[in-house]
Design a protein around this motif. Structure first.
Motif, PDB file in Angstrom:
ATOM      1  N   VAL A 273       0.696  -1.148   0.152  1.00  0.00           N
ATOM      2  CA  VAL A 273      -0.170   0.046   0.119  1.00  0.00           C
ATOM      3  C   VAL A 273       0.985   1.464  -0.071  1.00  0.00           C
ATOM      4  N   VAL A 274       1.848   1.155   0.828  1.00  0.00           N
ATOM      5  CA  VAL A 274       2.759   2.602   0.686  1.00  0.00           C
ATOM      6  C   VAL A 274       3.438   2.688  -0.408  1.00  0.00           C
ATOM      7  N   GLU A 275       3.949   1.439  -1.193  1.00  0.00           N
ATOM      8  CA  GLU A 275       4.478   1.624  -2.482  1.00  0.00           C
ATOM      9  C   GLU A 275       3.515   2.198  -3.391  1.00  0.00           C
ATOM     10  N   TRP A 276       2.238   1.771  -3.296  1.00  0.00           N
ATOM     11  CA  TRP A 276       1.064   2.082  -4.321  1.00  0.00           C
ATOM     12  C   TRP A 276       0.922   3.792  -4.058  1.00  0.00           C
ATOM     13  N   PHE A 277       1.158   4.175  -2.852  1.00  0.00           N
ATOM     14  CA  PHE A 277       0.969   5.706  -2.554  1.00  0.00           C
ATOM     15  C   PHE A 277       2.120   6.498  -3.328  1.00  0.00           C
ATOM     16  N   THR A 278       3.296   5.996  -3.115  1.00  0.00           N
ATOM     17  CA  THR A 278       4.526   6.516  -3.421  1.00  0.00           C
ATOM     18  C   THR A 278       4.813   6.538  -5.078  1.00  0.00           C
ATOM     19  N   ARG A 279       3.941   5.608  -5.851  1.00  0.00           N
ATOM     20  CA  ARG A 279       4.137   5.873  -7.456  1.00  0.00           C
ATOM     21  C   ARG A 279       4.037   7.152  -7.796  1.00  0.00           C
ATOM     22  N   PRO A 280       4.866   7.660  -8.834  1.00  0.00           N
ATOM     23  CA  PRO A 280       4.631   9.006  -9.305  1.00  0.00           C
ATOM     24  C   PRO A 280       3.295   9.091 -10.087  1.00  0.00           C
ATOM     25  N   GLU A 281       2.780   8.226 -10.823  1.00  0.00           N
ATOM     26  CA  GLU A 281       1.868   8.299 -11.657  1.00  0.00           C
ATOM     27  C   GLU A 281       0.469   8.447 -10.699  1.00  0.00           C
ATOM     28  N   GLN A 282       0.661   8.167  -9.484  1.00  0.00           N
ATOM     29  CA  GLN A 282      -0.511   8.263  -8.402  1.00  0.00           C
ATOM     30  C   GLN A 282      -0.914   9.579  -8.204  1.00  0.00           C
TER      31      GLN A 282
ATOM     32  N   ALA B 206      -6.128  10.442 -13.638  1.00  0.00           N
ATOM     33  CA  ALA B 206      -6.648   9.206 -12.752  1.00  0.00           C
ATOM     34  C   ALA B 206      -5.731   9.278 -11.568  1.00  0.00           C
ATOM     35  N   GLY B 207      -5.198  10.356 -11.183  1.00  0.00           N
ATOM     36  CA  GLY B 207      -4.228  10.395 -10.035  1.00  0.00           C
ATOM     37  C   GLY B 207      -5.003  10.639  -8.988  1.00  0.00           C
ATOM     38  N   ILE B 208      -4.301  10.814  -7.787  1.00  0.00           N
ATOM     39  CA  ILE B 208      -5.017  11.040  -6.360  1.00  0.00           C
ATOM     40  C   ILE B 208      -5.760  12.265  -6.359  1.00  0.00           C
ATOM     41  N   PRO B 209      -4.960  13.363  -6.804  1.00  0.00           N
ATOM     42  CA  PRO B 209      -5.743  14.558  -6.446  1.00  0.00           C
ATOM     43  C   PRO B 209      -6.842  14.887  -7.481  1.00  0.00           C
TER      44      PRO B 209
ATOM     45  N   LEU C  12      -7.149  -1.147  -0.898  1.00  0.00           N
ATOM     46  CA  LEU C  12      -6.913  -0.466   0.463  1.00  0.00           C
ATOM     47  C   LEU C  12      -6.447   1.115   0.031  1.00  0.00           C
ATOM     48  N   GLY C  13      -5.931   1.284  -0.622  1.00  0.00           N
ATOM     49  CA  GLY C  13      -5.523   2.580  -0.683  1.00  0.00           C
ATOM     50  C   GLY C  13      -6.512   3.742  -1.250  1.00  0.00           C
ATOM     51  N   GLY C  14      -7.492   3.223  -1.819  1.00  0.00           N
ATOM     52  CA  GLY C  14      -8.701   4.001  -2.195  1.00  0.00           C
ATOM     53  C   GLY C  14      -9.644   3.905  -0.897  1.00  0.00           C
ATOM     54  N   SER C  15      -9.566   2.918  -0.058  1.00  0.00           N
ATOM     55  CA  SER C  15     -10.121   2.724   1.032  1.00  0.00           C
ATOM     56  C   SER C  15      -9.810   3.842   2.102  1.00  0.00           C
ATOM     57  N   LEU C  16      -8.450   3.926   2.064  1.00  0.00           N
ATOM     58  CA  LEU C  16      -7.722   4.905   3.141  1.00  0.00           C
ATOM     59  C   LEU C  16      -7.858   6.291   2.811  1.00  0.00           C
ATOM     60  N   LEU C  17      -8.052   6.420   1.356  1.00  0.00           N
ATOM     61  CA  LEU C  17      -8.444   7.852   1.160  1.00  0.00           C
ATOM     62  C   LEU C  17      -9.641   8.300   1.363  1.00  0.00           C
ATOM     63  N   VAL C  18     -10.812   7.378   1.353  1.00  0.00           N
ATOM     64  CA  VAL C  18     -12.185   7.710   1.392  1.00  0.00           C
ATOM     65  C   VAL C  18     -12.119   7.810   3.225  1.00  0.00           C
ATOM     66  N   VAL C  19     -11.478   7.113   3.794  1.00  0.00           N
ATOM     67  CA  VAL C  19     -11.482   7.413   5.535  1.00  0.00           C
ATOM     68  C   VAL C  19     -10.812   8.734   5.871  1.00  0.00           C
TER      69      VAL C  19
END
Length: 224
Positions: free
Chosen positions: A5-14, A19-22, A187-194
């Motif tokens: 999950v940490v690696e998923w958050f640290t990917r530059p394309e995220q 489709a990025g997190i912002p 899990l990453g999407g769920s954590l962002l919703v939380v």
């Protein structure tokens, strides 16, 4: 799993592109805000009117409780079948979810005002709308904010269904993660919703301190 999950958050394309997190975070906030504002525009006037006049309250609360029992995904499916894909079905489902707690808390907040205070206000020459907006609304405001906070958190959590009808939001990570069997994305999407739900809770706590008179800041009980 935590490292994934940490690696998923640290990917530059995220953090870039549509489709990025912002971008997904902004979409989710937009859908949630639209649903909450529309719900408030419907529920607060009805709750104030029925609470102030004492007429129609039973019917309004009964209807609100009926709407609360409706499954959101079921409402979304029916609206999609009738109107097609897009943002409108999502907003209809979110409004059906958010109206009941706002309406019930607004009604109960106004009805809970001490009748002696109403009599005193009328004795001072206040009539109708003046009693409502200068006395009942300020006293009911803490409970109204509880209803709005409850609805906002429910809307933030449920706005993930937007992904099921082909639009964006943080739910895309959950839906896409399920289809790709990528647990770190889910899990990453769920954590962002939380995280967004916690931000909303903090904003309402701040709003309560700013908008509610100091003498009325006794913690009200949310209407079940």
């Amino acid at each position: 799993m935590i490292l994934d999950v940490v690696e998923w958050f640290t990917r530059p394309e995220q953090w870039t592109g549509s489709a990025g997190i912002p971008a997904r975070f902004g979409e989710h906030v937009l859908y949630s805000a639209l649903g909450l504002v529309l719900s408030a525009l419907i529920a607060i006037p009805v709750g104030l009117l029925t609470g102030h006049t004492g007429r129609g309250g039973f019917a309004a609360i009964t209807l609100a409780n009926f709407a609360r029992a409706l499954p959101t995904i079921g409402v979304l499916t029916l609206v999609v079948l009738g109107m097609g894909l897009g943002l409108t079905p999502v907003l209809v489902a979110l409004v059906a979810l958010a109206v009941p707690p706002i309406l019930v808390n607004t009604y109960e907040g106004v009805r809970g005002v001490d009748p002696q205070l109403r009599d005193a206000a009328q004795g001072m020459g206040m009539r109708g709308p003046e009693v409502l907006f200068r006395l009942e609304l300020p006293i009911a405001l803490p409970l109204i904010l509880v209803g709005l906070r409850t609805a906002a958190i429910q809307v933030v959590a449920t706005a993930t269904i937007a992904a099921y009808v082909g639009i964006g939001g943080l739910g895309r990570y959950i839906v896409d993660g399920q289809s790709r069997r990528e647990i770190e994305m889910i899990l990453g999407g769920s954590l962002l919703v939380v995280a967004l739900a916690l931000i909303v809770t903090g904003l309402f706590a701040l709003l309560r301190r700013v908008a509610v008179a100091k003498g009325l800041r006794v913690r009200p009980a949310a209407t079940p």
